[in-house]
Design a protein around this motif. Structure first.
Motif, PDB file in Angstrom:
ATOM      1  N   SER A 156      44.058  -3.503  62.752  1.00  0.00           N
ATOM      2  CA  SER A 156      44.144  -3.357  61.249  1.00  0.00           C
ATOM      3  C   SER A 156      42.561  -2.747  60.841  1.00  0.00           C
ATOM      4  O   SER A 156      42.664  -1.812  60.073  1.00  0.00           O
ATOM      5  N   ASP A 168      51.685  -8.400  65.256  1.00  0.00           N
ATOM      6  CA  ASP A 168      52.131  -9.424  64.326  1.00  0.00           C
ATOM      7  C   ASP A 168      53.574  -9.751  64.782  1.00  0.00           C
ATOM      8  O   ASP A 168      53.800 -10.950  64.362  1.00  0.00           O
ATOM      9  N   MET A 201      47.223 -12.867  66.185  1.00  0.00           N
ATOM     10  CA  MET A 201      46.726 -12.717  64.867  1.00  0.00           C
ATOM     11  C   MET A 201      45.285 -11.774  65.134  1.00  0.00           C
ATOM     12  O   MET A 201      45.001 -10.827  64.302  1.00  0.00           O
ATOM     13  N   THR A 221      59.344  -9.670  59.527  1.00  0.00           N
ATOM     14  CA  THR A 221      58.116  -9.044  60.288  1.00  0.00           C
ATOM     15  C   THR A 221      58.567  -7.815  61.159  1.00  0.00           C
ATOM     16  O   THR A 221      57.998  -6.920  61.141  1.00  0.00           O
ATOM     17  N   SER A 247      46.062  -8.507  65.758  1.00  0.00           N
ATOM     18  CA  SER A 247      46.614  -7.539  64.661  1.00  0.00           C
ATOM     19  C   SER A 247      45.502  -7.512  63.534  1.00  0.00           C
ATOM     20  O   SER A 247      45.217  -6.260  63.058  1.00  0.00           O
ATOM     21  N   GLN A 299      52.892 -12.492  67.101  1.00  0.00           N
ATOM     22  CA  GLN A 299      52.427 -13.878  66.359  1.00  0.00           C
ATOM     23  C   GLN A 299      53.616 -14.511  65.597  1.00  0.00           C
ATOM     24  O   GLN A 299      53.677 -15.822  65.783  1.00  0.00           O
ATOM     25  N   SER A 300      54.527 -13.631  65.188  1.00  0.00           N
ATOM     26  CA  SER A 300      55.852 -14.477  64.376  1.00  0.00           C
ATOM     27  C   SER A 300      56.472 -15.265  65.583  1.00  0.00           C
ATOM     28  O   SER A 300      56.988 -16.340  65.333  1.00  0.00           O
TER      29      SER A 300
END
Length: 505
Positions: free
Chosen positions: A181, A299, A174, A386, A177, A302-303
């Motif tokens: 971003s 991401d 996260m 995702t 990510s 992360q999932s």
């Protein structure tokens, strides 16, 4: 002391130890395997930003260097060093690691020391006090140690630890990510600002052209060979362009403030010199193959780690159906004065074990197990969503990069034609062969074409940055901390490892 046991006792003791060892290795969590999804062999949108080698991947490191702009490189470095939102996100990973330490601590015996002292007096007339029953006032001193341990027979503690470890890894993804971003946001803002600088340059050139056109109309009006309407039209063109240029400068100021905050600097003391798009190069971006995207997007990682955490949570819920066993021991010394606190006759100790087995709790344990299974299924659904969103973003950016290349070529053609029409219309008007309305129409078309060309070039740069972000910005799952690296410290160490904790400013 085992040599004093008879053979049967030795066999029984060895059997118990083997049973305890087997139970300690037990885990009630379902076997976990990373999810598998059917993926295409190639992306639908292939264009000038994909290299010929389909296995090529975006190199790790500072991806913004691909644009060849030193100011952008400096700003991105400042973001990674000083952006407060990014630093706050990094602290969430520090906290997640400490939660791993908290969960893991339960697998070790808990040892504590205690000391106490008191002065006590009882009433001379207390109930049932016999004559000559002893002193009514006496001191009590003592010290000792207590040891407790919960054998992890059903894997509850290990699964709690595994849950915390997977969650810490998800938190690290996260953070990656969030970093990507912010980096993309800064690049987009910077490119937009440089686009506004280029638009300002267009307006400056246009204002000079419009000023010259206004002089011509005034001269013709003074010579009584043109109407006053021509002068007013020329003045309107000039004033409208000046107002639009003022708005461009206001937009630039707002973007400059946003860039300052992203770079971790105060907008009141931050400024960027004006410079157009010429300093930015449109890079060639290797997008690789679709199957590699699963390892390149933080991401998605992360999932996936959240799925692993929820899988461990199922084992925690299932362990609640089995007995909770605890072992404890206490030892120490007690006396009514300091002199006898270390003498063996004043020693005390106790050893005990306890077990608790839930028999009926109104469906509590079953509900908790079902909830944990549902949470795992939800995490799997989120993972699939995702992945699909990631592929959508890559395809969107590939489509944009393809379209914008063609659009830029077409817009350049339109600009050349509009500039020719503008010059021709003004010459015809100057020679008295046409009215000024044609000049006005041509000027509007030329300005619109120039601004549109700058905007297309800006969007090309932003689409390139967006494509870099869509394929992960050079990140990979190899950058995730391993399960062992999520452990914050050695439980027998009494100091922090360097970099474990960032002290507040």
């Amino acid at each position: 002391m085992m040599r004093y046991f008879n053979p049967r006792c030795r066999l029984a003791f060895a059997t118990i130890l083997m049973l305890l060892d087997l139970l300690a290795g037990c885990s009630l969590a379902p076997p976990y395997t990373p999810p598998q999804m059917a993926l295409p062999a190639s992306y639908k949108g292939t264009g000038p930003f994909a290299l010929a080698n389909p296995q090529a991947q975006l190199a790790q490191g500072d991806w913004w260097n691909m644009f060849g702009d030193e100011q952008l490189n400096h700003l991105e470095a400042s973001l990674n060093a000083a952006n407060p939102n990014l630093q706050a996100a990094e602290e969430t990973y520090t906290q997640a690691r400490d939660i791993v330490g908290e969960a893991r601590s339960q697998s070790f015996p808990q040892l504590s020391a205690q000391a106490y002292g008191s002065k006590n007096r009882q009433s001379e007339h207390r109930l049932f006090r016999a004559a000559g029953a002893g002193p009514s006032e006496e001191g009590s001193l003592g010290y000792g140690a207590a040891l407790s341990w919960e054998p992890d027979f059903w894997g509850e503690i290990r699964n709690r630890t595994n849950y915390a470890k997977a969650n810490a890894q998800a938190t690290a993804a996260m953070v990656a990510s969030a970093r990507l971003s912010l980096e993309i946001e800064l690049a987009n803002d910077y490119m937009a600002l440089r686009g506004l600088d280029s638009e300002h340059a267009v307006y400056r050139k246009t204002l000079a052209y419009y000023s010259e056109a206004l002089k011509i109309t005034k001269l013709r009006f003074a010579g009584k060979i043109a109407a006053g309407l021509d002068v007013e039209r020329a003045q309107n063109q000039l004033s409208s362009a000046q107002a639009a240029d003022t708005d461009i400068q206001a937009q630039r100021g707002v973007l400059e403030h946003a860039i300052a905050v992203l770079a971790g600097e105060n907008p009141s003391t931050f400024s960027l010199p004006a410079e157009g798009l010429a300093s930015l190069a449109i890079p060639r971006i290797p997008v690789g193959i679709p199957s590699a995207l699963l390892q390149r997007r933080p991401d998605i990682a992360q999932s996936e780690r959240q799925m692993a955490a929820e899988n461990a949570a199922i084992g925690v819920a299932r362990a609640a159906f089995y007995p909770n066993i605890q072992l404890s021991a206490n030892a120490g010394f007690q006396d009514d004065a300091f002199g006898g606190l270390a003498s063996l006759p004043n020693s005390l100790w106790s050893i005990g074990a306890s077990a608790a087995l839930p028999l009926f709790e109104g469906g509590l344990r079953r509900a908790e197990e079902q909830q944990s299974k549902s949470a795992f299924t939800q995490a799997a659904d989120n993972y699939r969503a995702t992945v699909l969103q990631a592929f959508r973003e890559v395809e969107d950016q590939l489509l944009l990069t393809n379209s914008l290349v063609s659009e830029n070529t077409q817009q350049q053609d339109a600009l050349r034609a509009a500039l020719k029409v503008q010059d021709l219309a003004l010459r015809l008007y100057t020679n008295g062969l046409d009215n000024y309305l044609s000049v006005t129409v041509a000027q509007v078309a030329a300005l619109s074409a120039e601004l549109a060309t700058v905007q297309v070039q800006t969007r090309q740069l932003q689409a390139a940055a967006g494509l870099i972000g869509a394929v992960g910005g050079g990140w990979s799952t190899a950058d995730l901390p391993t399960s062992k690296q999520t452990i914050p410290f050695n439980p027998v160490a009494f100091h922090h490892a360097p970099g474990d904790v960032r002290e507040p400013n």
